[in-house]
Motif scaffolding. Structure first.
Motif, PDB file in Angstrom:
ATOM      1  N   GLU A   1     -40.882 -42.655  70.917  1.00 26.33           N
ATOM      2  CA  GLU A   1     -41.463 -43.590  71.695  1.00 26.33           C
ATOM      3  C   GLU A   1     -40.325 -43.927  72.968  1.00 26.33           C
ATOM      4  OE1 GLU A   1     -44.302 -45.585  71.371  1.00 26.33           O
ATOM      5  OE2 GLU A   1     -44.652 -43.665  70.420  1.00 26.33           O
TER       6      GLU A   1
ATOM      7  N   ARG B   1     -54.247 -33.488  77.878  1.00 24.96           N
ATOM      8  CA  ARG B   1     -53.803 -34.297  78.790  1.00 24.96           C
ATOM      9  C   ARG B   1     -52.956 -33.667  79.819  1.00 24.96           C
ATOM     10  NH1 ARG B   1     -48.502 -35.978  77.290  1.00 24.96           N
ATOM     11  NH2 ARG B   1     -48.499 -36.499  74.973  1.00 24.96           N
TER      12      ARG B   1
ATOM     13  N   ALA C   1     -53.450 -43.499  79.631  1.00 26.58           N
ATOM     14  CA  ALA C   1     -52.942 -44.177  78.352  1.00 26.58           C
ATOM     15  C   ALA C   1     -52.733 -43.037  77.292  1.00 26.58           C
ATOM     16  CB  ALA C   1     -54.098 -45.073  77.705  1.00 26.58           C
ATOM     17  N   VAL C   2     -51.790 -43.009  76.551  1.00 30.83           N
ATOM     18  CA  VAL C   2     -51.500 -42.135  75.632  1.00 30.83           C
ATOM     19  C   VAL C   2     -51.442 -42.797  74.070  1.00 30.83           C
ATOM     20  CG1 VAL C   2     -49.863 -40.330  74.802  1.00 30.83           C
ATOM     21  CG2 VAL C   2     -50.067 -40.533  77.207  1.00 30.83           C
ATOM     22  N   PRO C   3     -52.448 -42.223  73.296  1.00 29.02           N
ATOM     23  CA  PRO C   3     -52.329 -42.902  72.109  1.00 29.02           C
ATOM     24  C   PRO C   3     -51.598 -42.619  71.068  1.00 29.02           C
ATOM     25  CG  PRO C   3     -54.151 -41.370  72.196  1.00 29.02           C
ATOM     26  CD  PRO C   3     -53.523 -41.345  73.425  1.00 29.02           C
ATOM     27  N   MET C   4     -51.457 -43.563  70.055  1.00 24.88           N
ATOM     28  CA  MET C   4     -50.403 -43.229  68.957  1.00 24.88           C
ATOM     29  C   MET C   4     -51.087 -42.148  67.965  1.00 24.88           C
ATOM     30  SD  MET C   4     -47.166 -44.092  67.774  1.00 24.88           S
ATOM     31  CE  MET C   4     -46.981 -45.703  68.039  1.00 24.88           C
TER      32      MET C   4
ATOM     33  N   LYS D   1     -45.888 -35.328  72.317  1.00 22.93           N
ATOM     34  CA  LYS D   1     -47.038 -35.941  71.568  1.00 22.93           C
ATOM     35  C   LYS D   1     -46.264 -37.230  70.765  1.00 22.93           C
ATOM     36  CE  LYS D   1     -47.697 -33.602  67.566  1.00 22.93           C
ATOM     37  NZ  LYS D   1     -48.152 -32.862  66.892  1.00 22.93           N
ATOM     38  N   ARG D   2     -47.006 -38.419  70.582  1.00 26.64           N
ATOM     39  CA  ARG D   2     -46.715 -39.364  70.218  1.00 26.64           C
ATOM     40  C   ARG D   2     -47.023 -39.603  68.644  1.00 26.64           C
ATOM     41  NH1 ARG D   2     -48.844 -45.070  72.689  1.00 26.64           N
ATOM     42  NH2 ARG D   2     -47.036 -45.749  71.254  1.00 26.64           N
TER      43      ARG D   2
ATOM     44  N   GLU E   1     -51.660 -38.837  68.302  1.00 27.28           N
ATOM     45  CA  GLU E   1     -52.588 -37.817  68.887  1.00 27.28           C
ATOM     46  C   GLU E   1     -52.225 -36.585  68.431  1.00 27.28           C
ATOM     47  OE1 GLU E   1     -51.952 -37.474  73.018  1.00 27.28           O
ATOM     48  OE2 GLU E   1     -50.027 -37.484  72.843  1.00 27.28           O
TER      49      GLU E   1
END
Length: 211
Positions: A152, A190, A177-180, A144-145, A182
């Motif tokens: 990161e 995902r 695309a993995v959002p910040m 997870k971001r 989440e």
């Protein structure tokens, strides 16, 4: 490496008289937020030792499969029909993977490299080095971001220099695309989408997934 800093931060907070779990948690998170050296942190020295030990154990299992007697293999069908289990049946699960799908975070890449590349090169099996797997970095498999530096990843340019045996083309295409920021459900979603829709297109009979 960041796990070591987290434990040190909590220990320092306790030593300073911080007793509330929420305050200890805040001390743990603070070191992750404000230490830029933890960006895409590598494995610690202890982590490297642990994964090397695991690599040796895996190598021994793979070597056992390679040394399985042919006569046992030839008898496996008749044994299966009678409800028995041969040594070949038991060892056949320990196959070197053809493909290793791995998170693009440095700690995951280091772990996968040690388990499935370095262990093969160190193996006494003369065929091991010729059967090293293809490594593919997969963005959908990353953690997870959270917005903290430790979660990161480095740039593909940096990672390719350190891990030249890994295919980063999936990362370069930005899939997905993995959002910040989440949440856990987004992470599960995902991962589930990758397994349901894309895993079937990966070529290889035996796969390993490193997250």
């Amino acid at each position: 490496m960041h796990n070591v800093r987290e434990r040190e931060a909590v220990a320092a907070a306790i030593a300073a008289g911080v007793t509330e779990k929420t305050d200890q948690e805040e001390a743990r998170r603070a070191v992750l937020k404000h230490d830029p050296s933890l960006r895409d942190a590598p494995l610690s020295a202890d982590g490297i030792s642990q994964v090397q030990a695991s690599g040796r154990r895996l190598g021994a299992l793979f070597h056992m499969q390679a040394q399985s007697p042919m006569r046992d293999r030839s008898n496996s069908n008749s044994s299966a029909l009678s409800g028995g289990t041969t040594s070949a049946d038991a060892s056949s699960v320990f196959r070197r993977p053809d493909v290793v799908l791995v998170s693009p975070l440095r700690r995951a890449l280091m772990t996968a490299t040690e388990l499935f590349l370095n262990s093969a090169q160190d193996d006494q099996d003369p065929h091991a080095g010729r059967n090293t797997p293809k490594f593919i970095a997969v963005e959908a498999l990353r953690e997870k971001r959270t917005g903290m530096a430790c979660d990161e990843r480095s740039s593909v340019v940096e990672l390719r220099k350190e891990f030249p045996h890994v295919d980063f083309s999936d990362i370069e295409r930005g899939l997905p695309a993995v959002p910040m920021g989440e949440d856990n459900e987004a992470v599960r979603a995902r991962g589930r989408i990758y397994l349901d829709q894309r895993l079937q297109h990966v070529e290889g009979s035996h796969l390993a997934i490193g997250k």
